[in-house]
Design an enzyme around this catalytic site. Structure first.
Site, PDB file in Angstrom:
ATOM      1  N   ALA A 168      24.253 -15.319 105.449  1.00 41.07           N
ATOM      2  CA  ALA A 168      24.912 -15.672 104.191  1.00 41.07           C
ATOM      3  C   ALA A 168      24.446 -14.721 103.102  1.00 41.07           C
ATOM      4  CB  ALA A 168      24.590 -17.113 103.791  1.00 41.07           C
ATOM      5  N   CYS A 228      22.243 -40.169 144.437  1.00 44.81           N
ATOM      6  CA  CYS A 228      21.219 -41.061 143.902  1.00 44.81           C
ATOM      7  C   CYS A 228      20.841 -42.123 144.936  1.00 44.81           C
ATOM      8  CB  CYS A 228      21.698 -41.707 142.612  1.00 44.81           C
ATOM      9  SG  CYS A 228      23.187 -42.709 142.776  1.00 44.81           S
ATOM     10  N   ARG A 252      36.113 -29.978 115.695  1.00 49.39           N
ATOM     11  CA  ARG A 252      37.459 -30.048 115.127  1.00 49.39           C
ATOM     12  C   ARG A 252      38.430 -29.051 115.745  1.00 49.39           C
ATOM     13  NH1 ARG A 252      33.920 -29.945 111.136  1.00 49.39           N
ATOM     14  NH2 ARG A 252      34.432 -27.795 110.518  1.00 49.39           N
ATOM     15  N   GLU A 277      30.611 -39.046 144.158  1.00 59.63           N
ATOM     16  CA  GLU A 277      30.721 -39.375 145.574  1.00 59.63           C
ATOM     17  C   GLU A 277      31.668 -40.560 145.797  1.00 59.63           C
ATOM     18  OE1 GLU A 277      26.313 -38.189 144.977  1.00 59.63           O
ATOM     19  OE2 GLU A 277      28.012 -38.909 143.778  1.00 59.63           O
ATOM     20  N   LEU A 321      30.002 -31.085 110.414  1.00 56.85           N
ATOM     21  CA  LEU A 321      29.404 -30.792 111.714  1.00 56.85           C
ATOM     22  C   LEU A 321      30.015 -31.626 112.834  1.00 56.85           C
ATOM     23  CD1 LEU A 321      25.601 -30.097 111.071  1.00 56.85           C
ATOM     24  CD2 LEU A 321      27.483 -28.484 111.392  1.00 56.85           C
ATOM     25  N   GLY A 380      19.686 -23.804 108.597  1.00 57.13           N
ATOM     26  CA  GLY A 380      19.316 -22.652 107.792  1.00 57.13           C
ATOM     27  C   GLY A 380      18.051 -21.998 108.300  1.00 57.13           C
TER      28      GLY A 380
END
Length: 362
Positions: free
Chosen positions: A166, A79, A211, A56, A208, A296
């Site tokens: 896997a 807010c 990239r 805003e 992790l 996993g």
């Protein structure tokens, strides 16, 4: 309340603006604002980063004196409390807007209708619930944290057509193609934290990090490691903030890990494992809105059994791997279908040569 075609169009524009903050506003919500006077947009803005002006304020600055008598379209109720920045409701009142339309009421208990009430008390016409579903979708993690006290949890997996992630020997690179992997990084980028388990760290030694797409910040990496077995040389300990959740109070190892810059918290359950519910409450306390899980089958299964998975993000590759390969979830065998985990399709589309499935718990 009925809304005009102009109302719908201007709120759609505000939502487009809000989406520009998809990767940067955490822990705040993604919010956009459009100011309209005599049918013309006179100012617009979006919240870009926590601690900086809200949507805003940016729109009011762009409009200047033309804000007087204008309608403000905001994707979230303005807010009403003093946080890192002054209340937006007061800024709208001071600017002299005549009407405020909010896509949705703010689920934050500090606001929760008070912003609209403040505007009404100042003689400004208000309305809400215009494109509310779209607004909530944009801030699904923020809404979850405010209403449930925990983040929205999205579990990602890349699988073969027979549901395997896997080979039995652990080899998984690459089941899916480059387009699907790049898309997965986009989902990583929008999350506040990426969660995995010690098994994945030990088997794959992943970073992790985001990239394959541009990002202004790296999400937290969160590791569930009950006995603090993570090696100090693990790649995941580099490249951004890291939080390790443990159960066994190995303070000497914790101090070594803290020397790498990681944080360590001890959250044990009665079985001597990491209390996953307590972990997500801790993440919410730290302002984490969305958690992206790449783990996993063991941790995935635990999260599913605890009822902590809100959404599945599955990339399905056109290949078959075989029965003895590893699956997405380690869960007990069912004796009857009534015990199955029921899901609802939310989005299905092709990404490169793979299919992306987005499904949510019923």
């Amino acid at each position: 309340m009925s809304f005009s075609a102009v109302d719908h169009g201007m709120m759609a524009r505000a939502l487009q603006l809000a989406a520009r903050g998809l990767w940067t506003t955490s822990p705040n919500p993604r919010v956009g604002c459009v100011l309209v006077r005599a049918g013309e947009i006179v100012g617009e803005g979006w919240h870009q980063k926590a601690g900086e002006p809200h949507a805003e304020v940016h729109a009011l600055r762009a409009a200047g004196e033309q804000a007087r008598g204008a309608t403000a379209y905001v994707t979230l109720e303005p807010c009403s409390h003093h946080g890192r920045t002054p209340p937006c409701a007061e800024a709208l009142i001071a600017a002299g807007v005549s009407r405020v339309v909010a896509a949705m009421v703010d689920p934050n208990p500090l606001v929760a209708g008070r912003g609209l009430a403040l505007l009404q008390a100042a003689g400004i016409a208000t309305a809400h619930s215009l494109l509310a579903d779209e607004a909530q979708e944009l801030n699904i993690g923020f809404v979850s944290r405010m209403t449930r006290g925990r983040p929205w949890v999205r579990l990602k997996a890349a699988t073969s057509l027979d549901g395997k992630t896997a080979l039995n020997n652990g080899v998984s690179q690459w089941i899916t193609g480059p387009d699907a992997r790049r898309d997965g990084h986009r989902w990583r980028a929008r999350a506040c934290a990426i969660l995995t388990g010690i098994g994945t760290v030990r088997d794959d030694d992943p970073s992790l990090t985001v990239r394959d797409v541009d990002t202004p910040r790296q999400p937290w990496r969160v590791i569930v490691d009950s006995r603090l077995e993570i090696p100090l040389t693990a790649k995941i300990l580099r490249g951004g903030p890291v939080l390790i959740a443990a159960a066994v109070a190995n303070y000497e190892q914790a101090d070594l890990l803290r020397s790498t810059g990681a944080e360590v918290v001890f959250l044990a359950n009665a079985q001597g494992k990491v209390d996953l519910v307590a972990l997500f409450c801790e993440l919410a306390r730290r302002g984490i809105n969305e958690v992206h899980v790449e783990a996993g089958g063991k941790l995935n299964g635990s999260l599913l059994r605890e009822g902590l998975v809100d959404e599945l993000l599955l990339y399905l590759a056109p290949c078959l791997i075989g029965d003895v390969a590893r699956g997405v979830f380690n869960v007990p065998e069912l004796s009857e279908l009534a015990g199955r985990h029921r899901l609802q399709w939310h989005d299905v589309r092709q990404i490169g040569s793979d299919i992306r499935l987005l499904a949510r718990r019923v």
